[in-house]
Design a protein around this motif. Structure first.
Motif, PDB file in Angstrom:
ATOM      1  N   LYS A  44      44.862  43.890  44.447  1.00 26.28           N
ATOM      2  CA  LYS A  44      45.324  42.518  44.276  1.00 26.28           C
ATOM      3  C   LYS A  44      46.784  42.451  44.702  1.00 26.28           C
ATOM      4  O   LYS A  44      47.514  43.401  44.440  1.00 26.28           O
ATOM      5  N   PRO A  45      47.245  41.401  45.308  1.00 29.16           N
ATOM      6  CA  PRO A  45      46.492  40.213  45.671  1.00 29.16           C
ATOM      7  C   PRO A  45      45.513  40.528  46.809  1.00 29.16           C
ATOM      8  O   PRO A  45      45.828  41.257  47.740  1.00 29.16           O
ATOM      9  N   VAL A  46      44.343  39.966  46.695  1.00 30.29           N
ATOM     10  CA  VAL A  46      43.252  40.243  47.629  1.00 30.29           C
ATOM     11  C   VAL A  46      43.461  39.444  48.917  1.00 30.29           C
ATOM     12  O   VAL A  46      43.758  38.256  48.868  1.00 30.29           O
TER      13      VAL A  46
ATOM     14  N   ALA B 106      44.831  45.754  40.193  1.00 27.62           N
ATOM     15  CA  ALA B 106      46.225  45.339  40.282  1.00 27.62           C
ATOM     16  C   ALA B 106      47.092  46.548  40.630  1.00 27.62           C
ATOM     17  O   ALA B 106      46.658  47.700  40.532  1.00 27.62           O
ATOM     18  N   GLU B 107      48.288  46.255  41.049  1.00 32.48           N
ATOM     19  CA  GLU B 107      49.255  47.316  41.354  1.00 32.48           C
ATOM     20  C   GLU B 107      49.388  48.258  40.157  1.00 32.48           C
ATOM     21  O   GLU B 107      49.411  47.817  39.015  1.00 32.48           O
TER      22      GLU B 107
ATOM     23  N   GLU C 284      38.899  31.227  40.868  1.00 25.12           N
ATOM     24  CA  GLU C 284      38.536  29.973  41.517  1.00 25.12           C
ATOM     25  C   GLU C 284      38.719  30.044  43.030  1.00 25.12           C
ATOM     26  O   GLU C 284      37.883  29.549  43.790  1.00 25.12           O
ATOM     27  N   ALA C 285      39.806  30.679  43.476  1.00 23.24           N
ATOM     28  CA  ALA C 285      40.051  30.795  44.917  1.00 23.24           C
ATOM     29  C   ALA C 285      38.974  31.646  45.584  1.00 23.24           C
ATOM     30  O   ALA C 285      38.466  31.295  46.658  1.00 23.24           O
ATOM     31  N   LEU C 286      38.610  32.745  44.953  1.00 19.53           N
ATOM     32  CA  LEU C 286      37.563  33.605  45.511  1.00 19.53           C
ATOM     33  C   LEU C 286      36.226  32.860  45.570  1.00 19.53           C
ATOM     34  O   LEU C 286      35.533  32.909  46.593  1.00 19.53           O
TER      35      LEU C 286
END
Length: 136
Positions: free
Chosen positions: A108-110, A87-88, A18-20
């Motif tokens: 991530k986090p991007v 991810a890490e 949603e943020a992206l």
């Protein structure tokens, strides 16, 4: 102003998705469609009249691996930029996905500024390639 460029976001993390989508749409440069899994991504890509200028693709999804999806897309002739979201601890998977045809990757986090810079760079490269379909 040119038409917003359609971007498919495929990530299981609802908050990130949603943020992206929200951030990509904010200035009207991009028209994001965000989905949670590979089945929804396949449906979006197969929809009548669908066109995506780029894909942001997570490596791990509930119904499969982003690497295999990227390989399948390339096997079907998809040429749009694909940027991986890893991810890490997914370094080995990221390397295999890049070898499978992804254009770039982000951890991530991007960081939004970096994502936008990389996305714009890949789109510029694609637009100047023989694979691009440019409006007349």
């Amino acid at each position: 102003m040119p038409e917003p460029r359609p971007v498919l976001i495929v990530d299981a993390d609802a908050a990130l998705r949603e943020a992206l989508a929200e951030q990509l749409a904010v200035e009207g440069e991009f028209a994001p469609l965000a989905v949670a899994d590979l089945a929804a991504a396949e449906a979006a890509l197969a929809a009548e009249g669908a066109r995506f200028d780029a894909i942001l693709l997570a490596l791990r999804l509930p119904d499969g691996e982003g690497q295999a999806f990227c390989t399948a897309l390339r096997g079907r002739g998809a040429r749009m930029p694909i940027l991986l979201l890893a991810a890490e601890g997914e370094e080995a998977e990221m390397e295999r996905a890049l070898a499978a045809g992804a254009n770039d990757s982000l951890r991530k986090p991007v960081r939004l500024a970096e994502l936008l810079a990389r996305l714009r760079t890949q789109l510029r490269l694609f637009d100047s390639s023989a694979d691009a379909v440019l409006p007349i």
